[in-house]
Design a protein around this motif. Structure first.
Motif, short mmCIF file in Angstrom:
data_model
loop_
_atom_site.label_atom_id
_atom_site.label_comp_id
_atom_site.label_asym_id
_atom_site.label_seq_id
_atom_site.Cartn_x
_atom_site.Cartn_y
_atom_site.Cartn_z
N PRO A 116 8.90 32.17 80.48
CA PRO A 116 9.63 31.83 79.25
C PRO A 116 11.21 31.77 79.27
O PRO A 116 11.73 30.91 79.05
CB PRO A 116 9.04 32.50 78.16
CG PRO A 116 7.47 32.88 78.61
CD PRO A 116 7.73 33.02 79.81
N GLU A 117 11.67 33.03 79.84
CA GLU A 117 13.04 33.06 80.00
C GLU A 117 13.60 32.09 80.96
O GLU A 117 14.94 31.40 80.50
CB GLU A 117 13.59 34.29 80.06
CG GLU A 117 15.07 34.89 80.01
CD GLU A 117 15.44 36.25 80.40
OE1 GLU A 117 16.38 36.49 80.41
OE2 GLU A 117 14.34 37.05 80.60
N THR A 118 13.02 32.09 82.09
CA THR A 118 13.69 30.96 83.05
C THR A 118 13.63 29.77 82.60
O THR A 118 14.34 28.98 82.98
CB THR A 118 13.13 31.44 84.42
OG1 THR A 118 11.60 30.93 84.25
CG2 THR A 118 13.50 32.73 84.85
N PRO A 130 4.51 31.52 89.24
CA PRO A 130 4.75 32.00 87.86
C PRO A 130 5.53 33.35 87.79
O PRO A 130 5.96 33.77 86.70
CB PRO A 130 3.26 32.27 87.23
CG PRO A 130 2.58 32.32 88.82
CD PRO A 130 3.13 31.38 89.70
N ASN A 131 5.79 34.07 88.91
CA ASN A 131 6.68 35.20 88.84
C ASN A 131 8.20 34.80 88.84
O ASN A 131 9.17 35.38 88.75
CB ASN A 131 6.44 35.96 90.33
CG ASN A 131 6.80 35.10 91.59
OD1 ASN A 131 6.32 34.02 91.77
ND2 ASN A 131 7.56 35.67 92.48
N VAL A 132 8.51 33.27 89.20
CA VAL A 132 9.82 32.69 89.19
C VAL A 132 9.93 31.92 87.70
O VAL A 132 10.82 31.63 87.15
CB VAL A 132 10.10 31.83 90.18
CG1 VAL A 132 11.27 30.99 90.03
CG2 VAL A 132 10.03 32.55 91.56
N PRO A 142 15.64 34.30 88.92
CA PRO A 142 16.05 33.28 90.02
C PRO A 142 17.40 32.52 89.78
O PRO A 142 17.82 32.41 88.55
CB PRO A 142 14.83 32.38 90.11
CG PRO A 142 14.00 32.56 88.59
CD PRO A 142 14.35 33.83 88.05
N ASP A 143 17.80 31.96 90.80
CA ASP A 143 19.00 31.18 90.57
C ASP A 143 18.58 29.73 90.16
O ASP A 143 18.13 28.80 90.92
CB ASP A 143 19.67 30.80 91.97
CG ASP A 143 20.84 30.01 91.85
OD1 ASP A 143 21.09 29.45 90.77
OD2 ASP A 143 21.54 29.71 92.97
N VAL A 144 18.45 29.48 88.74
CA VAL A 144 17.94 28.39 88.15
C VAL A 144 18.70 27.16 88.61
O VAL A 144 18.09 26.05 88.58
CB VAL A 144 17.96 28.74 86.63
CG1 VAL A 144 17.65 27.02 85.95
CG2 VAL A 144 17.20 29.61 86.28
N GLN A 145 20.06 27.40 88.79
CA GLN A 145 20.94 26.35 89.17
C GLN A 145 20.48 25.53 90.67
O GLN A 145 20.42 24.37 90.80
CB GLN A 145 22.49 26.70 89.09
CG GLN A 145 23.19 25.28 89.58
CD GLN A 145 23.61 24.55 88.24
OE1 GLN A 145 23.42 25.23 87.16
NE2 GLN A 145 23.72 23.34 88.66
N GLY A 177 5.62 20.59 73.17
CA GLY A 177 4.82 20.81 74.44
C GLY A 177 4.38 22.21 74.72
O GLY A 177 5.18 23.35 74.43
N LYS A 178 3.23 22.33 75.15
CA LYS A 178 2.77 23.69 75.47
C LYS A 178 3.32 24.26 76.71
O LYS A 178 3.20 23.53 77.77
CB LYS A 178 0.91 23.38 75.75
CG LYS A 178 0.33 24.87 76.31
CD LYS A 178 -0.93 24.65 76.37
CE LYS A 178 -1.70 25.85 77.07
NZ LYS A 178 -3.29 25.43 77.58
N GLY A 179 3.65 25.23 76.86
CA GLY A 179 4.34 26.04 77.89
C GLY A 179 3.91 27.22 78.26
O GLY A 179 4.53 28.35 78.38
N ILE A 180 2.80 27.46 78.63
CA ILE A 180 2.23 28.66 79.09
C ILE A 180 2.37 28.85 80.46
O ILE A 180 1.94 28.26 81.39
CB ILE A 180 0.64 28.83 78.62
CG1 ILE A 180 0.15 28.50 77.31
CG2 ILE A 180 0.04 30.33 79.21
CD1 ILE A 180 0.93 29.62 76.28
N THR A 181 3.28 29.59 80.81
CA THR A 181 3.94 29.78 82.20
C THR A 181 2.86 30.28 83.33
O THR A 181 2.89 30.14 84.19
CB THR A 181 5.18 30.43 82.12
OG1 THR A 181 5.10 31.89 81.55
CG2 THR A 181 6.32 29.62 81.46
#
Length: 514
Positions: A208-210, A203-205, A2-5, A273-277
């Motif tokens: 971890p990478e995003t 969660p489809n957006v 996605p467009d993170v910006q 921080g726990k980051g289970i997306t």
């Protein structure tokens, strides 16, 4: 991807303040507080405005406005004043001073601002008698001015834009103090709203990478540096918790490190921080109904990211490193199996008996990495256990850890207006984590599950030389996600829980630098 910006919020609500009389402060809405007194409500009017606002008092009496928290009533504005409407917002039984008074003002301002979504301006003429009062009103406005419409299409127009600008009426507070209050409230508001947005996104957006990409984009132009470890780096570094949890997903895990290091920093705090997306439970699959809100399982990482960026924006004289432990927990032919033994960074082995107790595994890696830098304190924050909600409900976080830091975190939460309660780590529960085949297992006694999880995390808190690092753990499983109706400044879904506590803890550390 996605467009993170596009997810990076613009400046948000404009916050200003005034000493002028209400007749010289035009806006769409005038917001007044109503204090609950017994079974009735009393409209609290600014000094010198009794005559001009007498019609509001009469209308409130006729309508029997009670003044309870979250009670908001909209009336036509009285003639002769430059407003279209008057908004009466409940203060409850307003205390005279202290953190409880600040939270009552914060909540009343937030409830009014939420009600005013879709309008352009308001004057908040709540009972402000001090700098603390002014700060609370400004913060309530900043937190209440939130709307999520990123993933709507046909119905995007049905989401009203947040209130565009708010003026805090504070004739008794010095201008310099007001400026400080407004700058801090604006920064906190941006941080809280950013954390909410990350939690609200599907969660489809958000994977971890995003999240790692978002962190890089959000840190541009700030004094925060960002580094990211992907799968190959994680394997090389021995991060078996992150790799083990994330190996069932096509979206590989990430460890994101954020660092804000001002010159002559008073202290160094590390936040993990726990980051289970998304948390399906892995092969220990959750029931379908329990998965529907599991996009929120990365709220701890969102809080850490927002807190580090906010600390940098405020220029706090404390070094802070944030560690975002990011993975997606899914079942597949490559997923970790119950009974697998994984190796956490630093060499300790864990028998994974329940793949749905995954947050503690990724946090273990993050805690070891954070402690290797020998910070003065390390605090982890996570949507860790359902047991937290059983023990404390959905609005109160549990705080565990070393007593002095646990107390400091609980006091920071109270000062910031977030509910938190110190919890014990009973030594007799530790034995339930002993494993027959590894150094320990990831689940223990089901009774006191929140405390058992804390005891597991404690095993991974030590510096490179083996010395203990002061540590605290915050379980925000309930407070991070509001499945009920909005209230006060709190929206439905992501709440941004923990951001204010983490920032206040740094501010308190800075104040104690001497």
């Amino acid at each position: 991807m996605p467009d993170v910006q596009a997810l990076l919020e613009p400046r948000g609500i404009e916050l200003t303040a005034t000493h002028k009389s209400l007749s010289r402060t035009p806006a769409h809405a005038l917001v007044l507080g109503v204090e609950k007194a017994g079974g009735t409500g009393r409209v609290v009017l600014p000094a010198g405005e009794q005559r001009r606002l007498s019609a509001v008092v009469e209308a409130a009496e006729v309508l029997r406005v009670g003044g309870a928290a979250d009670e908001v009533t909209v009336l036509p504005a009285p003639s002769g004043l430059p407003f279209a409407v008057t908004v009466l917002t409940g203060l409850g039984a307003l205390p005279e001073d202290g953190a409880a008074r600040a939270e009552a003002l914060r909540r009343a301002a937030g409830a009014a601002v939420r009600r005013l979504a879709g309008t352009d301006s308001a004057v908040l003429a709540l009972p402000v008698a001090s700098e603390q009062d002014a700060a609370a009103v400004a913060e309530g406005a900043a937190f209440g001015a939130f709307a999520f419409a990123h993933q709507r299409a046909a119905t995007a127009g049905s989401v009203k834009a947040p209130l565009a600008s708010a003026v805090v009426h504070a004739p008794d507070v010095a201008r310099a103090a007001l400026s400080r209050c407004l700058d801090r409230a604006a920064a906190l508001g941006r941080g809280v709203r950013a954390a909410r947005t990350l939690v609200d996104l599907s969660p489809n957006v958000v994977y971890p990478e995003t999240v790692a990409d978002y962190a890089r984009q959000a840190a541009k132009g700030t004094k925060v540096s960002v580094s990211v470890l992907a799968e190959k780096d994680l394997a090389k570094g021995g991060y078996g918790g992150l790799l083990g949890v994330g190996q069932g997903s096509v979206h590989g895990p990430r460890l994101v490190k954020l660092e804000y290091s001002p010159a002559r920093a008073a202290k160094h705090y590390a936040y993990v921080g726990k980051g289970i997306t998304f948390d399906s439970g892995g092969l220990s699959l959750k029931p379908p109904a329990s998965m529907m809100t599991m996009k929120s399982d990365m709220a701890g990482a969102a809080a850490v990211l927002a807190a580090v960026l906010t600390a940098a924006e405020l220029g706090l004289p404390v070094k802070v490193t944030g560690w975002l432990c990011l993975a997606e927990n899914l079942p597949s032919s490559t997923a970790t199996r119950p009974g697998d033994v994984i190796t956490i960074r630093g060499g300790r082995t864990v028998e994974v008996l329940n793949t749905d107790a995954e947050g503690r595994l990724v946090l273990a890696d993050g805690l070891v990495a954070a402690c290797e830098e020998a910070p003065d304190a390390v605090v982890d924050i996570a949507t860790l256990t359902g047991a937290q909600m059983v023990a404390l409900g959905t609005r109160t976080s549990g705080v565990m850890g070393d007593e002095s830091l646990r107390t400091a975190v609980a006091e920071a939460a109270r000062g910031a207006g977030e509910d938190a309660w110190p919890m014990p780590l009973p030594e007799h529960l530790r034995a339930s984590l002993d494993s027959k085949v590894a150094d320990l297992k990831n689940v223990g006694d089901k009774h006191g599950g929140m405390l058992v999880a804390g005891l597991f995390l404690r095993e991974f808190v030590a510096g490179a030389d083996g010395a203990r690092v002061p540590w605290a753990h915050i379980d925000i499983a309930g407070p991070s996600f509001n499945e009920s109706s909005p209230y006060g400044y709190t929206p439905a879904e992501g709440t941004g829980a923990g951001v204010r506590t983490l920032v206040r803890l740094l501010e308190n550390a800075a104040a104690d630098r001497g």
